[in-house]
Scaffold this active site. Structure first.
Site, PDB file in Angstrom:
ATOM      1  N   ASN A   1     -11.058  21.098 -48.107  1.00  0.00           N
ATOM      2  CA  ASN A   1      -9.655  20.805 -47.785  1.00  0.00           C
ATOM      3  C   ASN A   1      -9.494  19.856 -46.602  1.00  0.00           C
ATOM      4  O   ASN A   1      -8.605  19.006 -46.587  1.00  0.00           O
ATOM      5  CB  ASN A   1      -8.868  22.100 -47.561  1.00  0.00           C
TER       6      ASN A   1
ATOM      7  N   GLY B   1     -14.831  28.523 -45.344  1.00  0.00           N
ATOM      8  CA  GLY B   1     -14.404  28.565 -46.737  1.00  0.00           C
ATOM      9  C   GLY B   1     -13.741  29.880 -47.074  1.00  0.00           C
ATOM     10  O   GLY B   1     -13.167  30.556 -46.210  1.00  0.00           O
TER      11      GLY B   1
ATOM     12  N   GLU C   1     -15.886  31.212 -40.855  1.00  0.00           N
ATOM     13  CA  GLU C   1     -14.495  30.777 -40.688  1.00  0.00           C
ATOM     14  C   GLU C   1     -13.834  30.883 -42.054  1.00  0.00           C
ATOM     15  O   GLU C   1     -13.991  30.001 -42.908  1.00  0.00           O
ATOM     16  CB  GLU C   1     -14.455  29.339 -40.144  1.00  0.00           C
TER      17      GLU C   1
ATOM     18  N   CYS D   1      -6.111  26.444 -44.243  1.00  0.00           N
ATOM     19  CA  CYS D   1      -6.388  27.871 -44.074  1.00  0.00           C
ATOM     20  C   CYS D   1      -5.459  28.545 -43.089  1.00  0.00           C
ATOM     21  O   CYS D   1      -5.307  29.771 -43.112  1.00  0.00           O
ATOM     22  CB  CYS D   1      -7.847  28.080 -43.663  1.00  0.00           C
TER      23      CYS D   1
ATOM     24  N   GLU E   1      -5.003  34.432 -51.267  1.00  0.00           N
ATOM     25  CA  GLU E   1      -4.616  33.291 -50.438  1.00  0.00           C
ATOM     26  C   GLU E   1      -4.118  32.170 -51.347  1.00  0.00           C
ATOM     27  O   GLU E   1      -4.791  31.788 -52.304  1.00  0.00           O
ATOM     28  CB  GLU E   1      -5.808  32.806 -49.608  1.00  0.00           C
TER      29      GLU E   1
END
Length: 457
Positions: free
Chosen positions: A114, A189, A211, A245, A335
């Site tokens: 992303n 990720g 993360e 995120c 998500e």
């Protein structure tokens, strides 16, 4: 096409001690900065190809962040790497105590698609600054950006120092980890893949930084500045077409201001992206058809407040507001990672907190209110990786703050000096005095309990 570097060559190079010298580390960072600047236009083109990011967005969210991180370490490396003096307890006086930061060794950095450049390079910059050798595995999904990253690394570093791995991460990463013991694995990720990486690392007791993501909530209080909240939420939520995120995954708007806020938010989206966001210079695209189809599935059986237009061929989904989805709907369980924003309402804090606790420990938490006591109350109630009051995602841009999750949203932290800590071992060192050499320190200790309690207590 897959490529796995010669991992033993990195181990040999690290063991040579070449990366220990601060002058070497700084020289590598300077070279990296020069190469990034050289390939700035290629990076702009690649990120436009992968995600339709404008060159301005690339600078703000990708290239500029990496260059800023490099500048930080070039300015502060001596202080960050210097031994840190600490107090010495009574028993060890007149000795001296300090913490010595030493590089971990050979580290593996696994990056997502992303923000494929900065989420690859910012951890790498920290690993270099701390004196490590590194293998970087960028996402194969962001094809164009991966190619430019490979070119930058090959031109800047010796392969036995900083190496590049390519191919399907689900195959390449296990192959590397099962046949070579890295000294640290840094993964950015999804939570699901993070668990798999964690399991692989655990088999060899390799420490990890994870993360991850999650469902980051955003409270819009009855005491919020609605126009300000709408601008700052829309800016973060629909940047990179929502593929971020730490963007708000859903809103909890106080019932008393919902109607006014939704109308303000719709006007703000039009102000930012026009009546036809598909034509907007500033509005991105979904990374691929797999993600596009996943997002389209969330729209089923939900009521839309705005948006919902889409084009599969263009990988385009407009900024979309969804009215009060059910808590057991997929969009409230997973998500979202796209330009879909559920808008829920609450009348009291207890109800809002119950909604948040369905997905505890989010990566980020946001609250909009002009009441500082209310803001502080919310910060105490909601455990999260990071948080903002009257802002969204801006804490990520402050390298003086640690960035990382907790629980399901991650393990560990980085950015600035926190990257230095992540990629270093903090070695405790006591330099004992040779004089005086007191007899009380040696057997027999009989009858000395009272004295020992004073010395050690």
């Amino acid at each position: 096409m897959s490529y796995i570097p010669n991992l033993e060559s990195l181990r040999h190079f690290f063991n040579s001690g070449a990366t220990q010298e601060l002058s070497f580390r700084k020289e590598q960072l300077k070279r990296l900065r020069e190469t990034i600047i050289k390939y700035e236009e290629e990076l702009n083109d690649a990120l436009y190809s992968d995600l339709k990011k404008s060159k301005e967005e690339v600078w703000i969210t990708e290239t500029g962040l990496v260059l800023s991180e490099i500048s930080y370490f070039l300015k502060n490396l001596e202080d960050l790497a210097a031994p840190q003096k600490t107090a010495t307890n009574l028993l060890n006086l007149p000795g001296k105590s300090y913490i010595m930061y030493e590089p971990l060794g050979v580290v593996l950095i696994i990056a997502p698609w992303n923000y494929p450049f900065q989420l690859s390079l910012i951890p790498l910059v920290g690993a270099i600054a701390a004196g490590n050798c590194a293998v970087l595995k960028p996402s194969e999904v962001a094809v164009a950006t991966e190619a430019v990253i490979q070119k930058i690394l090959a031109e800047t570093f010796a392969p036995q120092y900083i190496s590049f791995a390519s191919g399907d991460g689900a195959r390449v990463v296990p192959e590397m980890v099962q046949h070579f013991r890295f000294d640290h694995i840094f993964y950015t990720g999804s939570t699901a893949v993070g668990k798999a990486v964690y399991k692989l690392a655990a088999e060899q007791l390799v420490p990890v930084t994870l993360e991850l993501g999650g469902k980051s909530p955003c409270i819009v209080s009855a005491k919020a500045n609605l126009k300000l909240a709408a601008k700052r939420i829309a800016m973060a939520k629909f940047s990179n077409a929502g593929q971020m995120c730490i963007t708000p995954d859903y809103l909890l708007v106080h019932q008393s201001v919902k109607e006014a806020f939704v109308e303000t938010l719709k006007q703000t989206i039009t102000q930012f992206y026009g009546d036809h966001p598909v034509e907007s210079y500033d509005y991105g695209r979904i990374i691929n058809k797999k993600q596009f189809n996943r997002l389209m599935g969330y729209l089923q059986n939900n009521t839309l407040l705005a948006g919902g237009t889409h084009n599969e061929e263009l990988l385009y989904i407009s900024p979309t507001l969804i009215d009060a989805p059910k808590m057991d709907a997929p969009i409230m369980l997973e998500e979202i990672f796209g330009p879909l924003l559920p808008v829920l309402t609450y009348n009291d804090d207890a109800f809002a907190l119950d909604v948040i606790n369905h997905n505890p420990n989010p990566l980020a938490f946001y609250v909009f209110t002009d009441d500082s006591k209310e803001a502080d109350r919310w910060l105490r109630k909601v455990p999260s990786g990071g948080a903002c009051i009257n802002a969204v995602a801006m804490h990520y841009l402050n390298k003086n703050l640690p960035f990382g999750g907790r629980g399901n949203s991650g393990i560990g932290r980085y950015h600035g000096r926190f990257s230095m800590e992540t990629f270093s071992h903090a070695k405790a060192v006591l330099k004992a005095a040779t004089w005086p050499d007191l007899p009380v320190a040696y057997p027999s200790f009989k009858g000395r309990l009272g004295l020992l309690k004073k010395l050690i207590g």
